[in-house]
Design an enzyme around this catalytic site. Structure first.
Site, short mmCIF file in Angstrom:
data_model
loop_
_atom_site.label_atom_id
_atom_site.label_comp_id
_atom_site.label_asym_id
_atom_site.label_seq_id
_atom_site.Cartn_x
_atom_site.Cartn_y
_atom_site.Cartn_z
N GLU A 166 0.79 -1.23 0.00
CA GLU A 166 0.00 0.00 0.00
C GLU A 166 0.83 1.29 0.00
O GLU A 166 0.89 1.99 1.01
CB GLU A 166 -0.95 0.01 1.20
CG GLU A 166 -2.02 -1.05 1.11
CD GLU A 166 -3.14 -0.84 2.13
OE1 GLU A 166 -3.10 0.15 2.87
OE2 GLU A 166 -4.05 -1.67 2.16
N GLU A 355 -5.23 -8.44 0.64
CA GLU A 355 -5.75 -8.16 1.98
C GLU A 355 -7.22 -7.80 1.87
O GLU A 355 -7.61 -7.08 0.95
CB GLU A 355 -5.07 -6.94 2.65
CG GLU A 355 -3.76 -7.20 3.30
CD GLU A 355 -3.25 -5.96 4.04
OE1 GLU A 355 -4.06 -5.13 4.50
OE2 GLU A 355 -2.02 -5.82 4.13
#
Ligand code: GAL
Length: 444
Positions: A166, A355
């Protein structure tokens, strides 16, 4: 819905991150990270929690990998703490740290679990942060040195790699808003960090490609469908800016499209002052898979008082829609739509959900944690993936966030995302009902 509906090759796993589970902050020769430092600053982390001990995975990894197996998952995603390998970020490697990750990998292989390594999951060595961290030009050389070392050291045994977790998450929270480590703020810091991160994600992948035979290389992007609060033009434009920043900003350089400057004048202005932004080739890499991580959609409205982005989130709580303990909207249709949005890039051929998961107010009663809400959450989100797959989108895996309750960054130990409950006083693990739900789902 059955596991088999997803196909036999679909990868099922759980995802974790070093700083959130390992603990042993000062053990085994590890150098301090920005999260060690940040957590010492008062008021930065809820209730003053620290990552020092976390889940003590450093000592309990065998049992924890056995839990991955018990739940029926095939993949264990974990990250390497850069400061365990290079305590000062660069220079002398640390034997004990290197050996620790060999132990984890070997244990996975022994238990027939596929190890998947994330190279950077937010825990920058403090020594590099002192030099400016991700805002400093020198970070790329240090990162490449670290990646090369890991590729050579572990590449024979590990084939699945995620370069960066991320990029938008840590550059925005850590360098623009100051609410994550290292606690820096300002748009200038963000853009500097963003540029070096965009370079690092492609550089890292190229190093892996050169060093690791048969490597399966990905990188993981956060993604959130952005929904305008009203039909007004202003809200639509605010949503478009937010989408450019949150969803397009890091993936488009990788795909060879450069930063999405054309769609937002602020970006264009910044690009002019940073000629390196034009270095599209260095930021490009043909990844084997693109990791998508989704937790919530974002409803935004125009707000002139918010600098630069001029957009403001309208929280799920105030909209009175179903949400998790984090206040994040539960909306599996939105998950489906954001998968479609990314799949629409012609050069994204393979998506892995690296995720996805939810925090709820779990209570341990006796030896049970009845987390029905989490089970329903997973059911709906998996249905959304199935729908995307049935429409021909190539989603090849799903990693649940996360194996066990852990150190949830600025939320400390309060937010519980695990399939396994952790008592942080005793380090006792208890499989939640949702864990048993997974066990059943994966066994069929
Ligand atoms: C992600 C992050 C994870 C985890 C999760 C839940 O953004 O990569 O480390 O914290 O959010 O908040």
């Amino acid at each position: 819905m059955n596991r088999t509906d997803f196909g036999d090759d679909f990868l099922w796993g759980v995802a974790t991150a070093a700083a959130q589970i390992e603990g042993a902050a000062n053990i085994g020769g590890k150098g301090p990270t920005i999260w060690d430092t940040f957590s010492k600053r008062p008021t930065k982390i809820r209730k003053g929690h620290k990552p020092d001990e976390a889940c003590d995975f450093y000592h309990r990894y065998q049992g924890d990998i056995a839990l991955v197996k018990t739940l029926g998952f095939k993949v264990f995603r974990f990250s390497i703490a850069w400061a365990r390998i290079f305590p000062l970020g660069t220079g002398m490697p640390n034997k004990e740290g290197i050996a620790f990750y060999h132990r984890i990998i070997d244990e996975c292989l022994r238990q027939d679990i596929l190890p998947m390594i994330t190279l950077y999951h937010w825990d920058l060595p403090e020594a590099l942060s002192q030099l400016g961290g991700w805002t400093a030009f020198g970070i790329n050389a240090s990162f490449n040195e670290y990646v090369l070392f890991c590729a050579k050291e572990y590449g024979d045994k590990v084939k699945h790699w995620i370069v960066i977790n991320e990029p938008f998450g840590f550059t925005s929270l850590g360098y623009m808003l100051g609410i994550h480590a290292p606690g820096a703020s300002g748009v200038g810091n963000f853009f500097d960090a963003a540029l070096h991160t965009a370079i690092a994600q492609a550089d890292g992948a190229k190093i892996l490609r050169a060093e690791v035979g048969q490597a399966v290389i990905g990188t993981a992007f956060s993604c959130s469908e952005i929904i305008p609060y009203t039909q007004s033009v202003q809200d639509h434009l605010a949503a478009k800016r937010m989408d450019t920043l949150m969803n397009r900003f890091f993936v488009e350089p990788v795909l060879g499209m450069g930063f999405p400057t054309a769609d937002w004048d602020v970006l264009e202005k910044f690009a002019i002052s940073h000629s390196t932004w034009r270095h599209q080739q260095r930021m490009t890499f043909d990844f084997d898979f693109i990791g998508l991580q989704n937790y919530f959609p974002l409803v935004v409205k125009y707000n002139a008082f918010i600098p630069v982005i001029q957009a403001w989130e309208v929280k799920a709580r105030s909209r009175k829609v179903p949400h998790t303990a984090m206040g994040w909207e539960i909306n599996a249709d939105s998950f489906y739509r954001i998968i479609k949005q990314f799949a629409a890039y012609p050069s994204i051929r393979n998506i892995m959900i690296t995720e996805n998961g939810a925090a709820f107010h779990d209570k341990l009663v006796g030896h049970q944690v009845k987390d029905q809400e989490r089970i329903e959450y997973f059911e709906k989100y998996l249905q959304a993936i199935l729908r995307a797959k049935q429409e021909g989108i190539n989603v090849t895996g799903y990693l649940a966030w996360t194996l066990m309750d852990n150190f949830e960054w600025a939320e400390g130990y309060q937010a519980r995302f695990g399939l396994v409950y952790n008592d942080f006083k005793t380090q006792q693990r208890t499989i939640k009902e949702s864990g048993y739900w997974w066990q059943k789902f994966l066994s069929k």
